[in-house]
Design an enzyme around this catalytic site. Structure first.
Site, PDB file in Angstrom:
ATOM      1  N   GLY A  49      39.710 -14.766 -10.121  1.00 12.75           N
ATOM      2  CA  GLY A  49      40.376 -13.657  -9.447  1.00 12.75           C
ATOM      3  C   GLY A  49      41.748 -13.984  -8.904  1.00 12.75           C
ATOM      4  O   GLY A  49      42.415 -13.124  -8.354  1.00 12.75           O
ATOM      5  N   ASP A  51      45.599 -14.518  -9.253  1.00 15.59           N
ATOM      6  CA  ASP A  51      46.564 -14.048 -10.244  1.00 15.59           C
ATOM      7  C   ASP A  51      47.546 -15.131 -10.629  1.00 15.59           C
ATOM      8  O   ASP A  51      47.796 -15.369 -11.795  1.00 15.59           O
ATOM      9  CB  ASP A  51      47.327 -12.833  -9.702  1.00 15.59           C
ATOM     10  CG  ASP A  51      46.382 -11.669  -9.460  1.00 15.59           C
ATOM     11  OD1 ASP A  51      45.407 -11.554 -10.207  1.00 15.59           O
ATOM     12  OD2 ASP A  51      46.614 -10.902  -8.515  1.00 15.59           O
ATOM     13  N   HIS A  76      62.538 -19.109 -17.524  1.00 14.34           N
ATOM     14  CA  HIS A  76      61.111 -19.038 -17.812  1.00 14.34           C
ATOM     15  C   HIS A  76      60.287 -18.932 -16.527  1.00 14.34           C
ATOM     16  O   HIS A  76      60.672 -19.463 -15.489  1.00 14.34           O
ATOM     17  CB  HIS A  76      60.662 -20.275 -18.598  1.00 14.34           C
ATOM     18  CG  HIS A  76      60.926 -20.155 -20.068  1.00 14.34           C
ATOM     19  ND1 HIS A  76      61.085 -21.241 -20.892  1.00 14.34           N
ATOM     20  CD2 HIS A  76      61.053 -19.061 -20.854  1.00 14.34           C
ATOM     21  CE1 HIS A  76      61.303 -20.824 -22.123  1.00 14.34           C
ATOM     22  NE2 HIS A  76      61.288 -19.503 -22.132  1.00 14.34           N
ATOM     23  N   ASP A 196      62.134 -33.697 -19.136  1.00 16.71           N
ATOM     24  CA  ASP A 196      61.059 -32.842 -19.674  1.00 16.71           C
ATOM     25  C   ASP A 196      60.088 -33.634 -20.563  1.00 16.71           C
ATOM     26  O   ASP A 196      60.485 -34.211 -21.562  1.00 16.71           O
ATOM     27  CB  ASP A 196      61.752 -31.725 -20.485  1.00 16.71           C
ATOM     28  CG  ASP A 196      60.801 -30.808 -21.233  1.00 16.71           C
ATOM     29  OD1 ASP A 196      59.574 -30.902 -21.038  1.00 16.71           O
ATOM     30  OD2 ASP A 196      61.311 -29.980 -22.031  1.00 16.71           O
ATOM     31  N   HIS A 367      56.755 -20.480 -35.989  1.00 13.71           N
ATOM     32  CA  HIS A 367      57.040 -20.830 -34.597  1.00 13.71           C
ATOM     33  C   HIS A 367      57.519 -22.266 -34.528  1.00 13.71           C
ATOM     34  O   HIS A 367      57.027 -23.123 -35.246  1.00 13.71           O
ATOM     35  CB  HIS A 367      55.773 -20.665 -33.742  1.00 13.71           C
ATOM     36  CG  HIS A 367      55.955 -21.154 -32.332  1.00 13.71           C
ATOM     37  ND1 HIS A 367      56.763 -20.492 -31.436  1.00 13.71           N
ATOM     38  CD2 HIS A 367      55.468 -22.230 -31.678  1.00 13.71           C
ATOM     39  CE1 HIS A 367      56.756 -21.153 -30.286  1.00 13.71           C
ATOM     40  NE2 HIS A 367      55.980 -22.214 -30.404  1.00 13.71           N
ATOM     41  N   SER A 369      58.679 -25.231 -31.367  1.00 12.07           N
ATOM     42  CA  SER A 369      58.649 -25.450 -29.923  1.00 12.07           C
ATOM     43  C   SER A 369      60.062 -25.405 -29.336  1.00 12.07           C
ATOM     44  O   SER A 369      61.047 -25.666 -30.026  1.00 12.07           O
ATOM     45  CB  SER A 369      58.013 -26.808 -29.636  1.00 12.07           C
ATOM     46  OG  SER A 369      58.129 -27.113 -28.266  1.00 12.07           O
ATOM     47  N   GLY A 370      60.140 -25.094 -28.062  1.00 13.03           N
ATOM     48  CA  GLY A 370      61.414 -25.108 -27.360  1.00 13.03           C
ATOM     49  C   GLY A 370      61.664 -26.436 -26.657  1.00 13.03           C
ATOM     50  O   GLY A 370      62.657 -26.599 -25.952  1.00 13.03           O
ATOM     51  N   HIS A 371      60.735 -27.383 -26.839  1.00 17.03           N
ATOM     52  CA  HIS A 371      60.837 -28.669 -26.145  1.00 17.03           C
ATOM     53  C   HIS A 371      61.040 -29.793 -27.161  1.00 17.03           C
ATOM     54  O   HIS A 371      60.428 -29.787 -28.230  1.00 17.03           O
ATOM     55  CB  HIS A 371      59.563 -28.945 -25.336  1.00 17.03           C
ATOM     56  CG  HIS A 371      59.280 -27.897 -24.307  1.00 17.03           C
ATOM     57  ND1 HIS A 371      59.729 -27.990 -23.012  1.00 17.03           N
ATOM     58  CD2 HIS A 371      58.612 -26.723 -24.397  1.00 17.03           C
ATOM     59  CE1 HIS A 371      59.333 -26.917 -22.334  1.00 17.03           C
ATOM     60  NE2 HIS A 371      58.646 -26.133 -23.159  1.00 17.03           N
ATOM     61  N   ASP A 446      46.528 -13.939  -4.787  1.00 18.01           N
ATOM     62  CA  ASP A 446      45.549 -12.999  -5.295  1.00 18.01           C
ATOM     63  C   ASP A 446      46.070 -11.616  -4.951  1.00 18.01           C
ATOM     64  O   ASP A 446      46.062 -11.220  -3.802  1.00 18.01           O
ATOM     65  CB  ASP A 446      44.219 -13.292  -4.579  1.00 18.01           C
ATOM     66  CG  ASP A 446      43.137 -12.318  -4.996  1.00 18.01           C
ATOM     67  OD1 ASP A 446      43.386 -11.492  -5.876  1.00 18.01           O
ATOM     68  OD2 ASP A 446      42.044 -12.392  -4.418  1.00 18.01           O
TER      69      ASP A 446
HETATM   70 ZN   LIG Z   1      59.107 -25.098 -18.386  1.00 19.76          ZN
HETATM   71 ZN   LIG Z   2      61.163 -23.343 -20.366  1.00 21.01          ZN
END
Ligand SMILES: [Zn+2]
Ligand SMILES: [Zn+2]
Length: 558
Positions: A49, A51, A76, A196, A367, A369-371, A446
Site C-alpha cells: 500500500g 506509493d 528521471h 553511476d 531497446h 540502456s541509458g547507462h 502512502d
Molecule cells: Zn538514475
Molecule cells: Zn536516469
C-alpha cells in the site's frame, strides 16, 4: 607549503547506494552543504500500500541553514521525484537544465509549490557559487536529453558526480557528451569521483540509441497493420525516433497515457522533440485511418496495471483496441520486480493475436540502456583519474563490480569507498577516511501522508494481506463484568466462514470461556482482557489452521 584546511569535506549519500532509486548525494564543506539530486523509489513488494519511497532528510533539515541548494543531474524520477516532498520541509533553490527544470515544474505545480520554490536554469557552461563550493557542469549522454555531470570545487579539492551516463558517439539529438571538459577536469585533478554503477555488471559498451531508430523503422516498414510502441514517457530520444520512423514510413502518430501526453507536450514546447506538422492525430480518430498508416505511442512498458498498454491488452481501453495482426513493440527492459507484470501484458497481447516484439526474443534491438557498460565506466575513471572513488547509483553487487573495475584501471583498493546510505567519507588535508554516520533511511509515502507509515503499519498490512483479520465484539456489564451480548466474531480474508462454522463456533466458545474466567478472577482492565482474548484465540486458530490472522478485540461496556 600549502595552507592547511581547518574544515573537513564530507561526502555522503542519503539514497542511491545499495539500491536503484531515490538518489541523493551530499557534499559538505564547513558550513556549506550542496545536495545533488532528490529522487524517489517505487516500493518493494513487501511495502504494502505504499506509493513511493523517498530518502530520510533529517540531516538536511537539522542543518537547514547550511543547505545552499539542490543541483539536479537530469529529469528521471529517481533523481527528481522526491523534490515535492523534500522542498516542503526544506525550501532551498533548485538548479537544473532546461528540460530537467521543465519536468520539475510540472511536479511542483501539482504539489502547489511552484510559486515558493526558487528555480535556477543552468547550462552545461554555467558556474554556480554555493557558499565555499563552486559548481560547474559537463554534458553527458543518457536516456533523457539535457543530462549533466556535476563538478564541485571545494577548498579541499574537486568532487565529481557523474549523474547517470553512457557514452553515445552518435546521439540522436546531436548533444555529444563533453569528453573534452571531462578530460580537462581530470587533468586539473579530481579528489573524489562518484560514478553511476547501474551497468557495472555488463561487459563491453552500451550500444548507441541510434541503433534502436534503425530497428524501429525496419519493423514499421514490414508491418502491414498498426504498430504500437510502449516505452518510458521520459525517454525523449526514443520518442523522437518513433516519430522519425513514423515519418519515414508515412504513418500518423497518436499518443496515449497521461505521462506520455505530458512529456510529449513539454518536450516539444521546449524544443526537445520535433513532430512534423499534421502527424499527430487524436486517439479517437485512429479508427478512421488505414491500419498501415498508424503508430500508437503509449505508456505501459513496465506492465503497470493501469497503464495504456495494459488496458489495451485487457481490451479495456476506451479509445483503442488491439486487433489481430497489430505489431506491439515493448521498447524497454522491465525494472527488476516488474517482470511478472510485463510478462502478463505480453501474454494478453499474444492472446489478442498481436505480434509482440520484446526483450529476450527480439532478434532486433528495440531497446538499449541509458547507462554505460564496463568499458564506458573505465573510460570515465580514466578521464577523471580520481584520488578517491565512490561507486554510487546501484545495488551493492553493482557497486562492488564497479569497485573492481576501478581497481583494474589502477585505483588502489584502500582509496575506494563502498558506502551505505548515511555513511560519510571525511576528507581533510588530502586524507580520506570513513567518518560518523549521519541520520538516514527511507520515508514511505502512502497517498497524501508523508512518513506516517512506519514498520508497525507495514507489519499490520502484511499480516492482513496474508492471513486476514478477525474482529471480536463483546459487550460486558459495567456492574459485574458479565457478558451481556456476544462475543460476535467477524472475519475477513481468513477462512471461508460458511465452510468453517465449527471453527467459528469453537472460537466463540473459547472467547466466552476466557472472559468468564477473567471476570471470576476479578481481572477487569480492558488491556488485559484484550491481550488474553488475543492470546487464547490466536493460539487456538494457529493450532487449527496454521494461520495468524490479525485479531482485533472490541470490548464495550454498558
Ligand atoms: Zn538514475
Ligand atoms: Zn536516469
Amino acid at each position: 607549503m600549502s595552507k592547511k584546511n581547518q574544515d573537513k569535506l564530507l561526502i555522503f549519500s542519503l539514497g542511491g547506494v545499495g539500491e536503484i532509486g531515490k538518489n541523493m548525494y551530499c557534499v559538505q564543506y564547513g558550513n556549506d552543504i550542496v545536495v545533488v539530486d532528490s529522487g524517489l523509489k517505487f516500493p518493494e513488494e513487501d511495502m504494502l500500500g505504499v506509493d513511493i519511497v523517498i530518502p530520510d532528510i533529517t540531516y538536511l533539515t537539522e542543518n537547514r541553514d547550511k543547505v545552499r541548494g539542490i543541483l539536479i543531474t537530469h529529469g528521471h524520477e529517481d533523481h527528481i521525484g522526491g523534490l515535492p516532498y523534500v522542498l516542503k520541509s526544506l525550501n532551498v533553490p533548485v538548479y537544473g537544465t532546461k528540460l530537467t527544470l521543465g519536468l520539475i515544474e510540472v511536479k511542483l505545480k501539482e504539489a502547489g509549490l511552484l510559486g515558493e520554490t526558487k528555480r535556477v536554469l543552468i547550462h552545461p557552461d554555467s558556474v554556480v557559487q554555493l557558499g565555499s563550493i563552486r559548481a560547474s557542469f559537463f554534458r553527458t549522454n543518457h536516456s533523457i536529453p539535457d543530462s549533466v555531470g556535476i563538478c564541485l570545487d571545494t577548498p579541499e579539492g574537486t568532487v565529481v558526480i557523474t549523474g547517470d551516463f553512457k557514452f553515445d558517439h552518435t546521439p540522436v539529438n546531436g548533444q555529444y557528451a563533453d569528453l573534452h571538459r571531462m578530460a580537462e577536469i581530470g587533468s586539473r585533478g579530481v579528489l573524489a569521483l562518484l560514478s553511476d554503477s547501474t551497468n557495472a555488471e555488463r561487459p563491453g559498451f552500451t550500444p548507441s540509441e541510434r541503433k534502436v531508430g534503425q530497428e524501429l523503422e525496419d519493423i514499421f516498414r514490414k508491418s502491414r497493420q498498426r504498430v504500437v510502441v510502449a516505452t518510458f514517457a521520459s525517454n525523449v530520444h526514443r520518442i523522437q525516433q518513433v516519430i522519425n520512423a513514423a515519418m519515414a514510413t508515412r504513418r500518423k502518430l497518436t499518443v496515449i497515457g497521461r505521462s506520455m501526453v505530458n512529456v510529449v507536450s513539454i518536450a516539444s514546447e521546449l524544443g526537445y522533440l520535433h513532430i512534423p506538422e499534421g502527424m499527430l492525430v487524436e486517439p479517437e480518430d485512429v479508427g478512421k485511418l488505414p491500419a498501415d498508416r498508424v503508430v500508437i505511442l503509449c505508456t505501459g512498458s513496465q506492465g503497470e496495471p493501469m497503464s495504456a498498454l495494459s488496458r489495451m491488452a485487457r481490451s479495456a481501453h476506451k479509445k483503442v483496441d488491439i486487433l489481430p495482426g497489430d505489431t506491439v513493440i515493448i521498447s524497454a527492459t522491465p525494472i527488476p520486480g516488474n517482470e511478472r507484470f510485463v510478462g502478463r501484458t505480453i501474454d494478453e497481447l499474444f492472446r489478442l493475436g498481436a505480434n509482440v516484439i520484446y526483450g529476450p526474443t527480439a532478434s532486433s534491438t528495440v531497446h538499449v540502456s541509458g547507462h554505460g557498460s564496463q568499458e564506458e565506466l573505465k573510460l570515465m575513471l580514466n578521464l577523471m583519474k580520481p584520488k578517491y572513488f565512490i561507486p554510487v547509483h546501484g545495488e551493492y553487487r553493482m557497486l562492488r563490480q564497479h569497485a573492481l573495475l576501478a581497481e583494474s584501471v589502477g585505483i588502489e583498493k584502500d582509496r575506494i569507498f563502498l558506502l551505505d546510505i548515511g555513511d560519510t567519507v571525511e576528507i581533510q588535508n588530502g586524507a580520506a577516511r570513513k567518518g560518523n554516520k549521519v541520520p538516514s533511511g527511507s520515508v514511505l509515502i502512502d497517498g497524501l501522508g508523508v512518513g506516517d507509515v512506519g514498520n508497525i503499519v507495514l507489519r499490520d498490512r502484511k499480516l492482513l494481506s496474508q492471513d486476514g483479520i478477525l474482529v471480536v465484539v463483546v459487550t460486558l456489564s459495567k456492574q459485574d463484568g458479565t457478558i451481556l451480548s456476544g462475543p460476535d466474531i467477524i472475519s475477513r480474508g481468513f477462512v471461508y466462514v460458511r465452510e468453517s462454522e465449527g471453527l467459528m463456533e469453537e472460537a466463540t466458545r473459547i472467547v466466552t470461556q476466557t472472559l468468564n474466567k477473567l471476570t471470576n478472577d476479578n481481572v477487569n482492565e480492558w488491556a488485559s482482557l484484550k491481550t488474553n482474548v488475543k492470546d487464547v484465540l490466536g493460539r487456538y486458530l494457529y493450532e487449527q489452521t496454521r494461520r495468524r490472522p490479525m485479531i482485533l478485540p472490541i470490548i464495550m461496556e454498558v
